[in-house]
Design a protein around this motif. Structure first.
Motif, mmCIF file in Angstrom:
data_model
loop_
_atom_site.group_PDB
_atom_site.id
_atom_site.type_symbol
_atom_site.label_atom_id
_atom_site.label_comp_id
_atom_site.label_asym_id
_atom_site.label_seq_id
_atom_site.Cartn_x
_atom_site.Cartn_y
_atom_site.Cartn_z
ATOM 1 N N MET A 168 0.815 -1.232 0.000
ATOM 2 C CA MET A 168 0.000 0.000 0.000
ATOM 3 C C MET A 168 0.841 1.272 0.000
ATOM 4 O O MET A 168 0.372 2.340 -0.394
ATOM 5 C CB MET A 168 -0.916 0.019 1.236
ATOM 6 C CG MET A 168 -2.056 -0.965 1.150
ATOM 7 S SD MET A 168 -2.994 -1.085 2.707
ATOM 8 C CE MET A 168 -3.972 0.408 2.699
ATOM 9 N N PHE A 169 2.092 1.183 0.505
ATOM 10 C CA PHE A 169 2.978 2.359 0.605
ATOM 11 C C PHE A 169 4.336 1.957 0.035
ATOM 12 O O PHE A 169 5.319 1.809 0.774
ATOM 13 C CB PHE A 169 3.097 2.792 2.078
ATOM 14 C CG PHE A 169 1.764 2.953 2.758
ATOM 15 C CD1 PHE A 169 0.983 4.071 2.524
ATOM 16 C CD2 PHE A 169 1.274 1.969 3.608
ATOM 17 C CE1 PHE A 169 -0.258 4.214 3.131
ATOM 18 C CE2 PHE A 169 0.043 2.100 4.222
ATOM 19 C CZ PHE A 169 -0.732 3.226 3.983
ATOM 20 N N ALA A 170 4.405 1.796 -1.276
ATOM 21 C CA ALA A 170 5.500 1.028 -1.898
ATOM 22 C C ALA A 170 6.809 1.790 -2.003
ATOM 23 O O ALA A 170 7.863 1.176 -2.149
ATOM 24 C CB ALA A 170 5.061 0.563 -3.277
ATOM 25 N N GLY A 171 6.798 3.130 -1.957
ATOM 26 C CA GLY A 171 8.042 3.889 -2.151
ATOM 27 C C GLY A 171 8.667 3.517 -3.488
ATOM 28 O O GLY A 171 7.968 3.376 -4.510
ATOM 29 N N VAL A 172 9.988 3.335 -3.510
ATOM 30 C CA VAL A 172 10.686 3.024 -4.766
ATOM 31 C C VAL A 172 10.637 1.516 -5.062
ATOM 32 O O VAL A 172 11.268 1.048 -6.007
ATOM 33 C CB VAL A 172 12.147 3.532 -4.762
ATOM 34 C CG1 VAL A 172 12.193 5.030 -4.427
ATOM 35 C CG2 VAL A 172 13.022 2.740 -3.789
ATOM 36 N N GLY A 173 9.920 0.761 -4.230
ATOM 37 C CA GLY A 173 9.618 -0.637 -4.553
ATOM 38 C C GLY A 173 10.435 -1.729 -3.890
ATOM 39 O O GLY A 173 10.398 -2.870 -4.355
ATOM 40 N N PRO A 174 11.163 -1.458 -2.778
ATOM 41 C CA PRO A 174 11.992 -2.549 -2.231
ATOM 42 C C PRO A 174 11.185 -3.773 -1.805
ATOM 43 O O PRO A 174 11.614 -4.903 -2.062
ATOM 44 C CB PRO A 174 12.719 -1.901 -1.048
ATOM 45 C CG PRO A 174 11.936 -0.678 -0.715
ATOM 46 C CD PRO A 174 11.316 -0.212 -1.989
ATOM 47 N N PHE A 175 10.015 -3.584 -1.163
ATOM 48 C CA PHE A 175 9.203 -4.758 -0.797
ATOM 49 C C PHE A 175 8.625 -5.393 -2.064
ATOM 50 O O PHE A 175 8.742 -6.595 -2.283
ATOM 51 C CB PHE A 175 8.040 -4.367 0.133
ATOM 52 C CG PHE A 175 8.393 -4.364 1.595
ATOM 53 C CD1 PHE A 175 8.444 -5.541 2.317
ATOM 54 C CD2 PHE A 175 8.668 -3.178 2.248
ATOM 55 C CE1 PHE A 175 8.766 -5.553 3.668
ATOM 56 C CE2 PHE A 175 8.996 -3.161 3.596
ATOM 57 C CZ PHE A 175 9.040 -4.349 4.307
ATOM 58 N N ALA A 176 7.989 -4.573 -2.903
ATOM 59 C CA ALA A 176 7.274 -5.098 -4.081
ATOM 60 C C ALA A 176 8.213 -5.914 -4.968
ATOM 61 O O ALA A 176 7.880 -7.033 -5.391
ATOM 62 C CB ALA A 176 6.667 -3.934 -4.864
ATOM 63 N N ILE A 177 9.401 -5.375 -5.224
ATOM 64 C CA ILE A 177 10.332 -6.050 -6.148
ATOM 65 C C ILE A 177 10.944 -7.288 -5.506
ATOM 66 O O ILE A 177 11.138 -8.308 -6.160
ATOM 67 C CB ILE A 177 11.373 -5.035 -6.664
ATOM 68 C CG1 ILE A 177 10.653 -4.103 -7.646
ATOM 69 C CG2 ILE A 177 12.574 -5.716 -7.307
ATOM 70 C CD1 ILE A 177 11.401 -2.887 -8.072
ATOM 71 N N THR A 178 11.196 -7.238 -4.198
ATOM 72 C CA THR A 178 11.739 -8.419 -3.503
ATOM 73 C C THR A 178 10.700 -9.547 -3.474
ATOM 74 O O THR A 178 11.052 -10.724 -3.630
ATOM 75 C CB THR A 178 12.152 -8.032 -2.058
ATOM 76 O OG1 THR A 178 13.064 -6.951 -2.132
ATOM 77 C CG2 THR A 178 12.819 -9.188 -1.343
ATOM 78 N N LEU A 179 9.426 -9.195 -3.288
ATOM 79 C CA LEU A 179 8.383 -10.231 -3.157
ATOM 80 C C LEU A 179 7.916 -10.763 -4.515
ATOM 81 O O LEU A 179 7.353 -11.859 -4.594
ATOM 82 C CB LEU A 179 7.171 -9.686 -2.387
ATOM 83 C CG LEU A 179 7.441 -9.105 -0.987
ATOM 84 C CD1 LEU A 179 6.136 -8.702 -0.311
ATOM 85 C CD2 LEU A 179 8.176 -10.086 -0.096
ATOM 86 N N ALA A 180 8.139 -9.987 -5.586
ATOM 87 C CA ALA A 180 7.565 -10.332 -6.904
ATOM 88 C C ALA A 180 7.937 -11.730 -7.412
ATOM 89 O O ALA A 180 7.046 -12.446 -7.895
ATOM 90 C CB ALA A 180 7.958 -9.264 -7.930
#
Ligand code: SAM
Length: 305
Positions: A168-180
Protein backbone atom coordinates in the motif's frame (compact mmCIF):
# COMPACT_ATOMS: atom_id res chain seq x y z
CA UNK A 1 40.22 1.49 23.38
CA UNK A 2 36.91 -0.19 24.19
CA UNK A 3 33.39 1.23 23.94
CA UNK A 4 29.91 0.03 24.91
CA UNK A 5 27.53 -0.31 21.95
CA UNK A 6 24.45 -2.27 20.83
CA UNK A 7 25.33 -5.74 19.50
CA UNK A 8 23.58 -8.65 17.76
CA UNK A 9 24.67 -12.10 19.04
CA UNK A 10 24.45 -15.04 16.59
CA UNK A 11 25.95 -18.55 16.43
CA UNK A 12 29.27 -18.64 14.52
CA UNK A 13 27.67 -20.63 11.65
CA UNK A 14 25.29 -17.68 10.98
CA UNK A 15 28.12 -15.11 11.18
CA UNK A 16 28.74 -14.40 7.48
CA UNK A 17 25.03 -14.29 6.60
CA UNK A 18 24.41 -11.84 9.50
CA UNK A 19 27.42 -9.66 8.58
CA UNK A 20 26.18 -9.36 4.96
CA UNK A 21 22.62 -8.56 6.09
CA UNK A 22 23.79 -5.86 8.53
CA UNK A 23 26.08 -4.28 5.89
CA UNK A 24 23.17 -4.34 3.41
CA UNK A 25 20.96 -2.54 5.95
CA UNK A 26 23.70 0.02 6.69
CA UNK A 27 23.35 -1.10 10.34
CA UNK A 28 26.83 -2.52 11.09
CA UNK A 29 29.03 -0.22 13.21
CA UNK A 30 32.21 -0.47 11.12
CA UNK A 31 34.23 1.52 13.68
CA UNK A 32 34.16 -1.47 16.10
CA UNK A 33 35.55 -5.01 15.95
CA UNK A 34 33.25 -8.07 15.90
CA UNK A 35 33.34 -9.81 19.30
CA UNK A 36 33.88 -13.56 19.81
CA UNK A 37 31.74 -14.76 22.74
CA UNK A 38 32.12 -18.54 23.30
CA UNK A 39 30.42 -20.25 20.34
CA UNK A 40 28.79 -16.99 19.21
CA UNK A 41 29.77 -13.81 17.38
CA UNK A 42 28.50 -10.39 18.41
CA UNK A 43 28.17 -7.79 15.64
CA UNK A 44 28.24 -4.11 16.71
CA UNK A 45 25.21 -2.19 15.34
CA UNK A 46 24.61 1.54 15.09
CA UNK A 47 21.33 1.53 17.00
CA UNK A 48 19.05 -0.61 19.18
CA UNK A 49 17.03 -3.23 17.28
CA UNK A 50 14.97 -6.35 18.03
CA UNK A 51 17.15 -8.95 19.81
CA UNK A 52 20.13 -6.58 20.35
CA UNK A 53 21.90 -6.16 23.71
CA UNK A 54 24.66 -3.95 25.13
CA UNK A 55 28.25 -5.26 24.75
CA UNK A 56 31.78 -3.88 25.11
CA UNK A 57 33.68 -3.81 21.79
CA UNK A 58 37.23 -2.93 20.78
CA UNK A 59 37.64 -0.06 18.33
CA UNK A 60 38.70 -0.92 14.77
CA UNK A 61 42.17 0.58 14.12
CA UNK A 62 42.03 3.41 11.59
CA UNK A 63 38.21 3.57 11.57
CA UNK A 64 37.62 4.91 15.06
CA UNK A 65 38.38 8.50 14.08
CA UNK A 66 35.77 8.56 11.29
CA UNK A 67 32.55 10.44 12.19
CA UNK A 68 29.47 8.25 12.75
CA UNK A 69 27.62 7.60 9.53
CA UNK A 70 25.08 5.39 7.80
CA UNK A 71 25.73 3.93 4.33
CA UNK A 72 23.05 3.90 1.60
CA UNK A 73 24.60 2.54 -1.61
CA UNK A 74 27.39 4.95 -2.63
CA UNK A 75 26.25 7.64 -0.18
CA UNK A 76 27.37 8.11 3.45
CA UNK A 77 24.95 10.06 5.67
CA UNK A 78 26.64 11.80 8.59
CA UNK A 79 25.07 12.40 11.99
CA UNK A 80 27.06 15.65 12.43
CA UNK A 81 27.63 18.55 10.03
CA UNK A 82 31.37 17.78 9.70
CA UNK A 83 32.81 18.66 6.22
CA UNK A 84 36.36 17.66 7.24
CA UNK A 85 35.16 14.26 8.53
CA UNK A 86 33.10 13.89 5.33
CA UNK A 87 36.25 14.25 3.23
CA UNK A 88 37.98 11.54 5.31
CA UNK A 89 35.00 9.18 4.95
CA UNK A 90 34.95 9.72 1.19
CA UNK A 91 38.67 8.85 1.03
CA UNK A 92 38.22 5.76 3.27
CA UNK A 93 35.94 3.80 0.89
CA UNK A 94 36.35 3.65 -2.90
CA UNK A 95 32.66 2.67 -3.29
CA UNK A 96 31.46 6.06 -1.96
CA UNK A 97 30.65 8.96 -4.32
CA UNK A 98 28.88 11.41 -1.95
CA UNK A 99 28.68 12.35 1.73
CA UNK A 100 25.45 14.02 2.93
CA UNK A 101 24.23 15.68 6.10
CA UNK A 102 20.42 15.78 6.71
CA UNK A 103 19.14 19.35 7.06
CA UNK A 104 15.59 18.35 8.06
CA UNK A 105 13.76 15.54 9.81
CA UNK A 106 11.91 12.91 7.74
CA UNK A 107 8.70 14.87 7.13
CA UNK A 108 5.56 15.39 5.08
CA UNK A 109 3.23 12.92 3.44
CA UNK A 110 6.04 11.60 1.21
CA UNK A 111 8.28 10.94 4.28
CA UNK A 112 11.34 12.62 2.71
CA UNK A 113 14.06 14.90 4.11
CA UNK A 114 16.47 17.51 2.74
CA UNK A 115 20.26 17.16 2.67
CA UNK A 116 23.41 19.26 2.32
CA UNK A 117 26.22 17.73 0.25
CA UNK A 118 29.38 17.76 2.42
CA UNK A 119 31.77 15.98 0.04
CA UNK A 120 31.89 14.27 -3.35
CA UNK A 121 29.40 14.42 -6.23
CA UNK A 122 26.49 16.84 -5.83
CA UNK A 123 23.64 14.31 -5.85
CA UNK A 124 21.14 12.53 -3.59
CA UNK A 125 20.76 9.67 -6.10
CA UNK A 126 22.51 6.34 -5.72
CA UNK A 127 22.02 2.62 -6.30
CA UNK A 128 21.57 0.13 -3.44
CA UNK A 129 22.32 -3.57 -3.76
CA UNK A 130 20.11 -5.66 -1.46
CA UNK A 131 20.01 -9.48 -1.51
CA UNK A 132 20.62 -9.63 -5.26
CA UNK A 133 18.23 -6.78 -6.15
CA UNK A 134 19.37 -3.33 -7.29
CA UNK A 135 17.38 -0.26 -6.29
CA UNK A 136 17.77 3.23 -7.72
CA UNK A 137 17.04 5.66 -4.90
CA UNK A 138 16.91 9.43 -4.59
CA UNK A 139 17.12 10.21 -0.89
CA UNK A 140 15.67 13.72 -1.27
CA UNK A 141 12.93 12.69 -3.73
CA UNK A 142 11.41 9.54 -2.23
CA UNK A 143 11.67 7.55 1.00
CA UNK A 144 14.13 4.67 1.17
CA UNK A 145 15.56 2.81 4.14
CA UNK A 146 17.82 -0.21 3.96
CA UNK A 147 16.94 -1.05 7.56
CA UNK A 148 14.00 -3.23 6.59
CA UNK A 149 15.98 -5.56 4.31
CA UNK A 150 15.78 -8.37 6.88
CA UNK A 151 11.99 -7.86 7.06
CA UNK A 152 11.74 -8.14 3.27
CA UNK A 153 13.54 -11.51 3.44
CA UNK A 154 11.33 -12.68 6.32
CA UNK A 155 8.15 -11.91 4.39
CA UNK A 156 9.51 -13.41 1.15
CA UNK A 157 10.03 -16.69 3.04
CA UNK A 158 6.34 -16.69 4.06
CA UNK A 159 4.90 -16.22 0.54
CA UNK A 160 3.23 -19.27 -0.94
CA UNK A 161 3.31 -19.81 -4.68
CA UNK A 162 1.09 -17.53 -6.78
CA UNK A 163 -0.04 -15.15 -4.06
CA UNK A 164 -1.72 -11.87 -4.95
CA UNK A 165 0.14 -9.20 -2.94
CA UNK A 166 -0.58 -5.51 -2.29
CA UNK A 167 2.07 -3.02 -1.10
CA UNK A 168 0.00 0.00 0.00
CA UNK A 169 2.98 2.36 0.61
CA UNK A 170 5.50 1.03 -1.90
CA UNK A 171 8.04 3.89 -2.15
CA UNK A 172 10.69 3.02 -4.77
CA UNK A 173 9.62 -0.64 -4.55
CA UNK A 174 11.99 -2.55 -2.23
CA UNK A 175 9.20 -4.76 -0.80
CA UNK A 176 7.27 -5.10 -4.08
CA UNK A 177 10.33 -6.05 -6.15
CA UNK A 178 11.74 -8.42 -3.50
CA UNK A 179 8.38 -10.23 -3.16
CA UNK A 180 7.56 -10.33 -6.90
CA UNK A 181 9.54 -13.47 -7.92
CA UNK A 182 7.48 -15.62 -5.50
CA UNK A 183 4.12 -13.90 -6.17
CA UNK A 184 1.62 -14.04 -9.04
CA UNK A 185 1.20 -10.25 -8.99
CA UNK A 186 2.26 -7.43 -6.67
CA UNK A 187 0.22 -4.22 -6.81
CA UNK A 188 2.51 -1.41 -5.59
CA UNK A 189 0.92 1.95 -4.75
CA UNK A 190 2.39 5.24 -3.61
CA UNK A 191 1.17 8.84 -3.43
CA UNK A 192 4.55 10.33 -4.38
CA UNK A 193 5.03 10.62 -8.19
CA UNK A 194 8.85 10.61 -7.79
CA UNK A 195 8.64 7.31 -5.87
CA UNK A 196 6.49 5.72 -8.59
CA UNK A 197 8.92 6.86 -11.33
CA UNK A 198 11.81 5.24 -9.38
CA UNK A 199 9.69 2.13 -8.78
CA UNK A 200 9.19 1.74 -12.56
CA UNK A 201 12.95 2.28 -13.10
CA UNK A 202 13.61 -0.43 -10.47
CA UNK A 203 11.21 -2.89 -12.12
CA UNK A 204 13.22 -2.52 -15.35
CA UNK A 205 16.57 -2.74 -13.50
CA UNK A 206 15.51 -6.01 -11.87
CA UNK A 207 13.65 -7.39 -14.92
CA UNK A 208 10.46 -7.72 -12.88
CA UNK A 209 7.27 -7.80 -14.96
CA UNK A 210 4.64 -8.81 -12.40
CA UNK A 211 4.51 -5.58 -10.39
CA UNK A 212 1.65 -3.19 -11.17
CA UNK A 213 2.79 0.36 -10.21
CA UNK A 214 0.03 2.73 -9.14
CA UNK A 215 0.16 6.43 -8.34
CA UNK A 216 -2.67 6.34 -5.83
CA UNK A 217 -3.81 7.24 -2.34
CA UNK A 218 -4.02 4.09 -0.19
CA UNK A 219 -7.39 5.30 1.13
CA UNK A 220 -8.87 4.96 -2.38
CA UNK A 221 -7.39 1.58 -3.39
CA UNK A 222 -10.51 -0.46 -2.67
CA UNK A 223 -12.46 1.82 -5.07
CA UNK A 224 -9.85 1.26 -7.83
CA UNK A 225 -8.87 -2.40 -7.46
CA UNK A 226 -11.16 -5.29 -8.44
CA UNK A 227 -9.36 -7.88 -6.26
CA UNK A 228 -8.92 -8.94 -2.67
CA UNK A 229 -5.37 -9.92 -1.70
CA UNK A 230 -3.61 -12.87 -0.04
CA UNK A 231 -1.05 -10.56 1.59
CA UNK A 232 -0.81 -6.81 2.22
CA UNK A 233 2.29 -4.82 3.25
CA UNK A 234 1.62 -1.59 5.17
CA UNK A 235 4.83 0.34 5.77
CA UNK A 236 3.82 3.83 6.87
CA UNK A 237 4.63 3.51 10.60
CA UNK A 238 3.73 7.05 11.69
CA UNK A 239 0.16 6.75 10.38
CA UNK A 240 -0.78 4.43 13.24
CA UNK A 241 -4.02 2.55 12.57
CA UNK A 242 -5.49 5.17 10.17
CA UNK A 243 -5.17 2.97 7.06
CA UNK A 244 -6.04 -0.37 8.69
CA UNK A 245 -9.77 -0.19 7.74
CA UNK A 246 -8.73 0.24 4.07
CA UNK A 247 -6.42 -2.79 4.37
CA UNK A 248 -9.17 -4.96 5.94
CA UNK A 249 -11.46 -4.08 3.00
CA UNK A 250 -8.77 -5.36 0.60
CA UNK A 251 -7.61 -8.57 2.33
CA UNK A 252 -9.30 -11.91 1.65
CA UNK A 253 -10.52 -13.92 4.68
CA UNK A 254 -7.51 -15.88 5.93
CA UNK A 255 -5.06 -13.50 4.21
CA UNK A 256 -2.19 -11.78 6.09
CA UNK A 257 -1.52 -8.09 6.70
CA UNK A 258 2.02 -7.05 7.73
CA UNK A 259 1.37 -3.79 9.55
CA UNK A 260 4.41 -1.66 10.56
CA UNK A 261 3.64 0.81 13.33
CA UNK A 262 5.34 3.17 15.72
CA UNK A 263 4.54 2.05 19.28
CA UNK A 264 5.35 3.21 22.79
CA UNK A 265 3.98 0.19 24.63
CA UNK A 266 3.67 -3.49 23.85
CA UNK A 267 0.29 -4.47 22.40
CA UNK A 268 -0.61 -0.83 21.65
CA UNK A 269 -2.63 -1.58 18.50
CA UNK A 270 -4.01 -5.02 19.38
CA UNK A 271 -7.45 -3.71 20.43
CA UNK A 272 -8.05 -1.86 17.15
CA UNK A 273 -6.76 -4.81 15.08
CA UNK A 274 -9.16 -7.22 16.76
CA UNK A 275 -12.12 -4.75 16.35
CA UNK A 276 -11.41 -4.63 12.60
CA UNK A 277 -11.37 -8.43 12.24
CA UNK A 278 -7.82 -9.66 12.98
CA UNK A 279 -8.16 -13.22 14.32
CA UNK A 280 -4.49 -14.13 14.88
CA UNK A 281 -1.89 -11.47 15.59
CA UNK A 282 1.81 -11.56 16.44
CA UNK A 283 3.74 -8.43 17.35
CA UNK A 284 7.54 -8.06 17.07
CA UNK A 285 9.99 -5.19 17.61
CA UNK A 286 11.78 -4.21 14.37
CA UNK A 287 14.01 -1.37 15.62
CA UNK A 288 14.12 1.49 18.06
CA UNK A 289 12.86 4.89 16.87
CA UNK A 290 13.43 7.30 19.77
CA UNK A 291 13.56 7.10 23.58
CA UNK A 292 10.54 5.00 24.60
CA UNK A 293 9.30 4.45 21.04
CA UNK A 294 10.03 1.68 18.57
CA UNK A 295 8.90 0.30 15.22
CA UNK A 296 6.93 -2.91 15.58
CA UNK A 297 5.46 -5.21 12.98
CA UNK A 298 2.08 -6.84 13.51
CA UNK A 299 1.48 -9.96 11.39
CA UNK A 300 -2.32 -10.14 11.22
CA UNK A 301 -4.43 -12.99 9.89
CA UNK A 302 -7.78 -11.56 8.78
CA UNK A 303 -11.05 -13.23 9.64
CA UNK A 304 -14.36 -12.81 7.85
CA UNK A 305 -15.48 -9.16 8.14
N1 SAM B 1 7.68 0.69 1.58
C1 SAM B 1 8.71 1.63 1.19
C2 SAM B 1 10.05 1.24 1.78
O1 SAM B 1 10.10 0.33 2.62
O2 SAM B 1 11.08 1.83 1.40
C3 SAM B 1 8.32 3.06 1.53
C4 SAM B 1 7.87 3.28 2.93
S1 SAM B 1 7.70 4.99 3.41
C5 SAM B 1 7.82 4.83 5.16
C6 SAM B 1 6.01 5.34 3.19
C7 SAM B 1 5.59 5.66 1.77
O3 SAM B 1 4.17 5.88 1.78
C8 SAM B 1 6.20 6.91 1.17
O4 SAM B 1 6.83 6.59 -0.06
C9 SAM B 1 5.01 7.88 0.94
O5 SAM B 1 5.12 8.65 -0.24
C10 SAM B 1 3.85 6.90 0.86
N2 SAM B 1 2.52 7.44 1.27
C11 SAM B 1 2.23 8.31 2.26
N3 SAM B 1 0.91 8.50 2.36
C12 SAM B 1 0.33 7.71 1.40
C13 SAM B 1 -1.00 7.45 1.00
N4 SAM B 1 -2.04 8.07 1.60
N5 SAM B 1 -1.22 6.57 0.01
C14 SAM B 1 -0.18 5.94 -0.62
N6 SAM B 1 1.11 6.16 -0.30
C15 SAM B 1 1.37 7.04 0.70
Amino acid sequence: MTVEQWGVRVPVRRGEETRQALIGEGALDCTLKVLRDGTALVFPVLEERGGAGRFVFEEQPGRADLPRHELVGGIAILQENDPEGATRILASRPSLHTVLFPTSEVAGKYRTRTYAVLAGTDTTRTEVLEHGHRFAVDLAGAYFSARLSTERQRITAKIKKDELVLDMFAGVGPFAITLAPKSALVVAADLNPRAVILLIENMKKNRVVNVLPLLADARRLNAILPWTFDRIIMNLPLAGTEFLPAAFRLIRPGGTIHFYALVSKEGEHLGRISELGGIEVTERVVRSYSAGQWHAVYDIVAGRT
